[in-house]
Design an enzyme around this catalytic site. Structure first.
Site, short mmCIF file in Angstrom:
data_model
loop_
_atom_site.label_atom_id
_atom_site.label_comp_id
_atom_site.label_asym_id
_atom_site.label_seq_id
_atom_site.Cartn_x
_atom_site.Cartn_y
_atom_site.Cartn_z
N SER A 59 0.80 -1.23 0.00
CA SER A 59 0.00 0.00 0.00
C SER A 59 0.83 1.28 0.00
CB SER A 59 -0.94 0.02 1.21
OG SER A 59 -0.22 0.16 2.42
N LYS A 132 0.89 4.32 6.96
CA LYS A 132 0.32 5.21 5.95
C LYS A 132 0.96 6.59 6.10
CE LYS A 132 -2.81 2.01 4.98
NZ LYS A 132 -2.68 1.16 3.76
#
Length: 248
Positions: A59, A132
């Protein structure tokens, strides 16, 4: 000293033997003390300063690759505040991660992994955490996308050089949204924007897609392994220049 008072050859040999034995014991004692001190220091560093994690998913490509090892600064956020663009590791706020089956390991592998985790060289709990990039801080309004396909924070469009987009894709997000980040929370997104289950795709969870700041373990600041991936992790301050001005 008379001849009778001089030590015999046997006595000298015994004395030399005792000195050597004592020297060996002192050497072993010093080695043990150094080893224990190193363990204590390593545990202290892991508990309060830095620790290691590995990357379990794609990701954050191309900033981070699967199985990269990263070093995380644990002084963030309790001592050093989180900033826009920081790459942060955080505990699952609830519902972000799918249930995982962990196959049983033999006692030796488990023991070695535990020892390495104590000194910060292993990260057996990486699968329980996410990583993230911070896009929105408390009070920010984060929106996507404008007519140029850009995301904006507090009305300031972002030119994001770290994004991985597919061929011909120009929009910073495949999903349009507009959110205001609540107090003590973050809005986070993956750099691999079209393959990241981030804040956008967790709005149906209890936290509405926001990550409580208390869930943040720390800020990732370097890729430590493999060697050919070694790099500092930038938070791109020029990308977010001006977004802190929330005045109308």
């Amino acid at each position: 000293m008379t001849t009778e008072e001089q030590p015999t050859r046997h006595e000298r040999a015994e004395s030399d033997k005792r000195r050597r034995t004592r020297g060996v014991k002192l050497f072993i004692r010093d080695i043990v003390i150094i080893f224990l001190a190193a363990i204590v220091i390593s545990v202290g560093i892991k508990a309060f300063l830095i620790r290691s994690f590995y990357i379990p998913s794609g990701s954050m490509k191309d900033t981070l690759q699967i199985d990269d090892r990263i070093i995380v600064n644990e002084l963030v956020p309790n001592v050093i505040p989180i900033e826009h663009g920081d790459v942060v590791v955080f505990r699952d706020p609830g519902g972000w991660l799918d249930p995982r089956y962990e196959p049983p390991q033999n006692w030796f592998v488990t023991s070695v992994d535990w020892v390495l985790s104590v000194v910060g060289l292993s990260a057996p709990d990486s699968n329980d955490h996410l990583i993230k990039r911070v896009i929105g801080l408390p009070g920010d309004t984060v929106e996507c996308c404008n007519t140029f396909g850009q995301m904006s924070v507090n009305g300031v469009p972002l030119d994001e050089p770290y994004l991985k987009l597919g061929p011909g894709v120009t929009k910073a997000s495949g999903t349009d949204f507009s959110v205001t980040v609540p107090k003590d929370s973050l809005w986070v997104m993956g750099d691999n924007r079209y393959d990241s289950k981030d804040s956008r795709y967790n709005t149906d969870q209890p936290g509405k897609g926001f990550v409580p700041i208390e869930n943040v373990v720390g800020r990732a600041f370097v890729v430590s392994w493999p060697i050919d991936h070694w790099s500092w992790l930038d938070n791109y301050p020029t990308v977010f220049a001006g977004v802190d001005d929330k005045s109308p």
